[in-house]
Write an enzyme that holds these catalytic residues in place. Sequence first.
Site, short mmCIF file in Angstrom:
data_model
loop_
_atom_site.label_atom_id
_atom_site.label_comp_id
_atom_site.label_asym_id
_atom_site.label_seq_id
_atom_site.Cartn_x
_atom_site.Cartn_y
_atom_site.Cartn_z
N GLU A 257 -0.07 1.39 -5.90
CA GLU A 257 -1.42 0.76 -6.36
C GLU A 257 -2.39 0.70 -5.46
O GLU A 257 -2.20 0.30 -4.36
CB GLU A 257 -0.87 -0.62 -6.78
CG GLU A 257 -2.13 -1.56 -7.47
CD GLU A 257 -1.62 -2.71 -7.88
OE1 GLU A 257 -2.48 -3.52 -8.33
OE2 GLU A 257 -0.37 -3.03 -8.09
N LYS A 274 -0.93 -3.71 -14.00
CA LYS A 274 -0.02 -4.87 -14.75
C LYS A 274 0.75 -4.13 -15.99
O LYS A 274 0.20 -3.62 -16.72
CB LYS A 274 -0.60 -6.22 -15.03
CG LYS A 274 -1.06 -7.13 -14.12
CD LYS A 274 0.47 -7.60 -14.00
CE LYS A 274 0.47 -8.67 -12.50
NZ LYS A 274 1.58 -8.59 -11.90
#
Length: 459
Positions: A257, A274
């Site tokens: 990420e 997410k």
Amino acid sequence: MTERLQISSLPYRDDPLDYFSSLRRHPGAVLLDSGKPAAPSGRYDIISSDPVSVLTVDGQGIIRVDNQVRDSRNPFLVQQELLEGLALEFPESDLPFLGGLIGYWGYDLGRSLEPVGESSSQVVSLPASRIGLYDWALIQDHQQRESWLIATSDRRNQVLDWLRQPTPPTTDFQLLSPFEGELDRDGYAERFAAVQNYIRAGDCYQINLAQRFSARYRGDLWSAYLRLRQATPTPFAGYQAWRTSQGEQAILSLSPERFLHCRADGHVEARPIKGTRPRGSTTEEDARLAGELAVSLKDRAENVMIVDLLRNDLGRVCRPGSVRVPQLCGLESYANVHHLVSIVCGDLATGRRPLDLLSAAFPGGSITGAPKVRAMQIIDELEPSRRSVYCGSLGYVDVRGNMDTSIAIRTAVADAGQIHLWGGGGLVADSDVDAEYTETLDKIRHLMEALSDTKLDME
């Protein structure tokens, strides 16, 4: 007289570890690793060592530069002063880093920025942040298949001499005990219920609840990093190790990420993750799991909450009207998991700098929850120990205004003969306790298996 940096070509190597292996035992050695050749989306590797200065922030928020205490409570301001003090003349170049700051900003650095609380204990003794000021770098560009050394004439000769030295031998790494969690399933369920009570009471919309797993080890942490990298190549990986009077400390990060990317022209991009599903064991199962994630209303809701939070964080330092979302809940697949990934962009306002952006958005909303400050307070109350580097950031800030940082998930931390891993996930009103508990294990199971060299039954 200001010295001028020179950019010279080096032989290109598919694997950045070949170069870093020669330098890894130097003081302040750092590797920002694109995961090539196994991680298809990575491009640049950045390697350096022997920094001009080192800034640390301890668990009480005390800032030191080269072991001298600085009279400031804002580490980002001191980092900016260090960056502006790098007296070098820089050539025109499209390379991402020509000198500046490289290191990590641990999650617990957020205590210097927000009223978080002091409920959780500090189990891991790494500094809350450790940042080096580097006047040279070795960069590999895997898109152009080129390698470059950026250094002054004297430093260049020194680095070339280091690279000619025999590569230090790599010794074995071994766990001396199985990984044990600080929470069992019942302990996690108790905290899950507390989060649900806070959500129903209107305190928050989402909380990222994590748990820590620890094992004793012996041997070479570089060998451990090589195992982890083979098991889960990612485009925002990194390795740092150093010695203290208590022994070796290290960060072994395999993050998928990106947190914040800033170009010298002021363009900003964040890529929050997410929503997670494991990869399937067959093509059909893999497609089914990816499809389930793509249409999951619960996972999309989690992602959208964090996108809204990031839009607000970027809006604090970006030009009004420039913040936008070109990708919402896009499906991306990695070696071991599928993720939903969004993109939030903006342009820095006049007079704002990358470190202003990092300070405004730190720590990343994807690993706190919303609203951020209240989420951090609840995390401090419910998680038994501090997160250390986990959920902080690794990355660089270049003297020209380039910055790239990761969210330090899928990250192992070594300290005092133990190695620690964390797994977490975002909880919302309709989360299921069993599914969330399993997800925390799915995210790091492959890392534990790589370090223990065996399949684990963790249910």
